[in-house]
Design a protein around this motif. Structure first.
Motif, mmCIF file in Angstrom:
data_model
loop_
_atom_site.group_PDB
_atom_site.id
_atom_site.type_symbol
_atom_site.label_atom_id
_atom_site.label_comp_id
_atom_site.label_asym_id
_atom_site.label_seq_id
_atom_site.Cartn_x
_atom_site.Cartn_y
_atom_site.Cartn_z
ATOM 1 N N GLY A 130 0.810 -1.211 0.000
ATOM 2 C CA GLY A 130 0.000 0.000 0.000
ATOM 3 C C GLY A 130 0.843 1.260 0.000
ATOM 4 O O GLY A 130 2.078 1.227 -0.007
ATOM 5 N N SER A 131 0.165 2.394 0.031
ATOM 6 C CA SER A 131 0.848 3.681 0.099
ATOM 7 C C SER A 131 1.449 3.882 1.485
ATOM 8 O O SER A 131 1.176 3.115 2.420
ATOM 9 N N ILE A 132 2.228 4.918 1.637
ATOM 10 C CA ILE A 132 2.764 5.224 2.967
ATOM 11 C C ILE A 132 1.616 5.519 3.935
ATOM 12 O O ILE A 132 1.690 5.201 5.125
ATOM 13 N N GLY A 133 0.529 6.066 3.409
ATOM 14 C CA GLY A 133 -0.626 6.352 4.255
ATOM 15 C C GLY A 133 -1.242 5.111 4.862
ATOM 16 O O GLY A 133 -1.822 5.160 5.952
ATOM 17 N N ALA A 134 -1.125 3.977 4.165
ATOM 18 C CA ALA A 134 -1.690 2.733 4.673
ATOM 19 C C ALA A 134 -0.993 2.265 5.939
ATOM 20 O O ALA A 134 -1.532 1.439 6.680
ATOM 21 N N THR A 135 0.202 2.786 6.196
ATOM 22 C CA THR A 135 0.942 2.397 7.398
ATOM 23 C C THR A 135 0.767 3.405 8.536
ATOM 24 O O THR A 135 1.289 3.187 9.638
ATOM 25 N N LEU A 136 0.034 4.488 8.289
ATOM 26 C CA LEU A 136 -0.117 5.536 9.305
ATOM 27 C C LEU A 136 -1.341 5.338 10.187
ATOM 28 O O LEU A 136 -1.459 5.965 11.240
ATOM 29 N N ASN A 138 -4.469 6.229 9.770
ATOM 30 C CA ASN A 138 -5.410 7.354 9.884
ATOM 31 C C ASN A 138 -6.233 7.564 8.616
ATOM 32 O O ASN A 138 -6.816 8.634 8.420
ATOM 33 N N CYS A 139 -6.298 6.564 7.773
ATOM 34 C CA CYS A 139 -7.062 6.597 6.515
ATOM 35 C C CYS A 139 -6.542 7.622 5.513
ATOM 36 O O CYS A 139 -7.232 7.951 4.542
ATOM 37 N N SER A 140 -5.325 8.120 5.723
ATOM 38 C CA SER A 140 -4.814 9.155 4.823
ATOM 39 C C SER A 140 -4.423 8.609 3.460
ATOM 40 O O SER A 140 -4.158 9.391 2.539
ATOM 41 N N TYR A 146 -0.893 13.655 4.268
ATOM 42 C CA TYR A 146 0.048 13.032 5.197
ATOM 43 C C TYR A 146 0.674 14.023 6.171
ATOM 44 O O TYR A 146 1.398 13.618 7.076
ATOM 45 N N GLY A 147 0.435 15.309 5.965
ATOM 46 C CA GLY A 147 1.093 16.305 6.798
ATOM 47 C C GLY A 147 2.438 16.688 6.209
ATOM 48 O O GLY A 147 3.020 15.973 5.387
ATOM 49 N N CYS A 148 2.944 17.822 6.647
ATOM 50 C CA CYS A 148 4.158 18.376 6.034
ATOM 51 C C CYS A 148 5.406 17.540 6.326
ATOM 52 O O CYS A 148 6.427 17.681 5.644
ATOM 53 N N ALA A 149 5.348 16.661 7.318
ATOM 54 C CA ALA A 149 6.522 15.845 7.645
ATOM 55 C C ALA A 149 6.793 14.782 6.581
ATOM 56 O O ALA A 149 7.927 14.319 6.428
ATOM 57 N N ILE A 185 1.230 -2.213 -6.292
ATOM 58 C CA ILE A 185 1.439 -1.051 -5.421
ATOM 59 C C ILE A 185 0.160 -0.240 -5.483
ATOM 60 O O ILE A 185 -0.131 0.439 -6.468
ATOM 61 N N GLU A 186 -0.621 -0.315 -4.407
ATOM 62 C CA GLU A 186 -2.052 -0.022 -4.458
ATOM 63 C C GLU A 186 -2.477 1.188 -3.630
ATOM 64 O O GLU A 186 -1.783 1.600 -2.707
ATOM 65 N N THR A 187 -3.661 1.682 -4.005
ATOM 66 C CA THR A 187 -4.338 2.734 -3.242
ATOM 67 C C THR A 187 -3.426 3.952 -3.097
ATOM 68 O O THR A 187 -3.268 4.514 -2.015
ATOM 69 N N ILE A 188 -2.849 4.372 -4.198
ATOM 70 C CA ILE A 188 -1.967 5.542 -4.204
ATOM 71 C C ILE A 188 -2.833 6.791 -4.435
ATOM 72 O O ILE A 188 -3.587 6.849 -5.409
#
Length: 340
Positions: A130-136, A138-140, A146-149, A185-188
């Motif tokens: 998944g995307s990096i958001g999938a590991t956070l 928070n459904c991002s 993802y925030g400025c970080a 590589i999904e849900t980008i």
């Protein structure tokens, strides 16, 4: 192994490949007693209850899927460590390896049951990431917020590290060598993250790291723009020239926006298209899936898929709120297309 989907699997445009259906959401629906509170969804279940994952793979294979996806969508070194499942990156790699092997074991069992090869020789396996958001947690991954970080450089670093861990699994385990056919590589949600993925793939390839051909699929809730607001055409153009990307598509999208999204993809690239939408609309008002309200029947889902093929889709399947029933109906409908 060739970089094009056609070279990889002898693609016949009159008989598109059928991808499996939902995974994490299916487990949440069918096995509500299983603990998924660590944020890893199916990736965590694979560690605690591997038999469940193996059974889900088999369920899709027995329904006729040409491609099954591994339960590694939310897997990452930091994710395993944060969940307390691994102490370090070496331990995380072992967990990813064991999860990938579950799909190989399921395919081996399926082939023993049938005693002969399918039209593809054997069903294919895609390693899901998944995307990096999938590991956070928070459904991002659906918005790209993802925030400025999380800068483009951080996204590339994340994907390069995780793809490198995957490569170590594929080349370091005897049981995995030459067993994984594709990367999914999904849900980008953004062109920026898609570019980061493509850059990571190119960087690894340049250093001699060999990975299977990858598809990148975008997520969206509207007919022309992906999660963060980029147009689908701009998102596709950002990665269309990457030789490591063998196909481009959409996943985890409402059924009603599929046609226009596919038309936008086709305007931007001639690469094969992957399409696996949801089997039920997400309800913002209810904050999630609301019982079976709006759940699309497998038969209707498969009928819609015929139109996706006419729009250029080479691989069709299902995402959230789809099951082996959808897979079985898709297989039947794709076979019917030969005679139309």
């Amino acid at each position: 192994m060739g970089d094009s989907l056609e070279a990889l699997c002898g693609f016949n445009p009159r008989r598109p490949l059928v991808l499996d259906g939902g995974f994490g959401q299916l487990i949440a629906d069918k096995y509500p007693h299983l603990d998924m509170s660590d944020g890893l969804w199916a990736s965590g279940v694979a560690v605690r209850c591997p038999d469940v994952i193996r059974y889900v793979h088999l369920m899709y294979l027995r329904a006729g899927a040409d491609i099954i996806s591994t339960a590694t969508y939310q897997a990452s070194a930091n994710g395993y460590i944060s969940a307390g499942l691994a102490n370090d990156k070496a331990g995380a790699k072992r967990l990813m390896e064991s999860t990938l092997l579950l799909a190989v074991e399921a395919r081996d069992q399926y082939m023993r049951e049938h005693g002969c090869a399918t039209r593809l020789g054997q069903p294919m396996i895609s390693a899901s990431l998944g995307s990096i958001g999938a590991t956070l947690g928070n459904c991002s991954e659906y918005t790209g917020d993802y925030g400025c970080a999380v800068t483009p450089a951080r996204m590339r670093e994340f994907h390069e590290e995780r793809l490198g861990m995957l490569a170590d699994c594929l080349h370091g385990s005897v049981g995995l060598r030459d067993q994984i056919d594709l990367l999914a590589i999904e849900t980008i949600p953004s062109a920026a993250e898609a570019s980061a993925v493509a850059d990571a793939l190119e960087a690894l390839h340049g250093r001699g790291t060999r990975l299977p051909p990858a598809w990148i699929s975008f997520t969206s809730s509207t007919a022309d723009r992906i999660g963060c607001g980029d147009t689908i055409e701009d998102a596709v153009k950002a990665i269309a020239n990457c030789p490591r990307v063998c196909a481009i598509g959409i996943n985890c999208v409402p059924l009603g926006v599929v046609g226009e999204l596919l038309a936008g993809i086709r305007r931007a690239t001639q690469k094969p298209i992957v399409c696996y939408p949801n089997g039920q609309p997400w309800s913002d008002a209810n904050g999630g899936w609301h019982a079976d309200d709006g759940l699309i029947s497998a038969a209707h889902f498969a009928c819609e898929a015929a139109e996706w093929v006419r729009c250029g889709a080479s691989i069709v399947g299902g995402c959230c709120r789809t099951t082996a029933e959808n897979t079985r109906a898709l297989v039947e409908r794709m076979l019917e297309l030969r005679h139309e």
